[in-house]
Design an enzyme around this catalytic site. Sequence first.
Site, PDB file in Angstrom:
ATOM      1  N   THR A   1       1.220   4.341   1.508  1.00 35.19           N
ATOM      2  CA  THR A   1       2.000   4.992   2.719  1.00 35.19           C
ATOM      3  C   THR A   1       3.138   3.768   3.205  1.00 35.19           C
ATOM      4  OG1 THR A   1       0.215   6.504   3.291  1.00 35.19           O
ATOM      5  CG2 THR A   1       1.675   5.796   5.114  1.00 35.19           C
ATOM      6  N   CYS A   2       2.586   2.755   3.296  1.00 33.96           N
ATOM      7  CA  CYS A   2       3.582   1.488   3.818  1.00 33.96           C
ATOM      8  C   CYS A   2       4.601   1.399   2.916  1.00 33.96           C
ATOM      9  CB  CYS A   2       2.587   0.444   4.046  1.00 33.96           C
ATOM     10  SG  CYS A   2       1.174   0.399   4.885  1.00 33.96           S
ATOM     11  N   SER A   3       4.559   1.262   1.801  1.00 34.51           N
ATOM     12  CA  SER A   3       5.667   1.059   0.885  1.00 34.51           C
ATOM     13  C   SER A   3       6.493   2.319   0.824  1.00 34.51           C
ATOM     14  CB  SER A   3       5.202   0.433  -0.484  1.00 34.51           C
ATOM     15  OG  SER A   3       4.338  -0.758  -0.482  1.00 34.51           O
TER      16      SER A   3
ATOM     17  N   THR B   1       0.703  -1.267   0.088  1.00 38.01           N
ATOM     18  CA  THR B   1       0.048  -0.060  -0.009  1.00 38.01           C
ATOM     19  C   THR B   1       0.744   1.173  -0.092  1.00 38.01           C
ATOM     20  OG1 THR B   1      -0.335  -0.209   2.398  1.00 38.01           O
ATOM     21  CG2 THR B   1      -1.786  -1.345   1.229  1.00 38.01           C
TER      22      THR B   1
ATOM     23  N   VAL C   1       8.000   1.467   5.601  1.00 39.35           N
ATOM     24  CA  VAL C   1       9.253   0.131   5.458  1.00 39.35           C
ATOM     25  C   VAL C   1      10.507   0.787   4.782  1.00 39.35           C
ATOM     26  CG1 VAL C   1       9.966  -1.896   4.156  1.00 39.35           C
ATOM     27  CG2 VAL C   1       7.673  -1.731   5.037  1.00 39.35           C
TER      28      VAL C   1
END
Length: 166
Positions: free
Chosen positions: A59-61, A57, A65
């Site tokens: 924001t996560c990517s 997703t 991370v």
Amino acid sequence: MALKPGDSFPSDVVFQYIPWSEDKGEITACGIPINYNASKEWADKKVVLFSVPGAFTPTCSINHVPGYIQNLPQLKEKGVQVVAVIASNDPFVMSAWGKANNVKGDDILFLTDPDARFSNNLGWASGGRTGRFAIVIDHGKVTYAQIETEKGAVKVSGADAILANL
């Protein structure tokens, strides 16, 4: 029940993952999911566990991370022995996400929180997905635990916040 500094890490936390291996290092290669007994594995270690709502997703990517990947040497310098990310995605997706981020070996563990069970127990899940949070565990004791309260924010759960609190 949310975790807070001073609490013991629960004794029954089991995630799932696919261990990275050279022969299964390509993103299209599949390994076999196994259980990862975090309570046992982390009992005598300093651990940073962060959680994201979903692999791949935005924001996560883009914001979450990569900060941990870039700051891994600084985290290790501060005594962190294990860095792990969880999401409610299945182990195959989490494995592919680690490979997509060029994470090899056990530099960062990409773990599955099946059915967001652990996150639900903390009250840090929503709609079947894990929340965005970070926990530092030092030899079985929680020393930091924060959840993001603003959608799309990576303020208290990002690598910078963890480094500032180690």
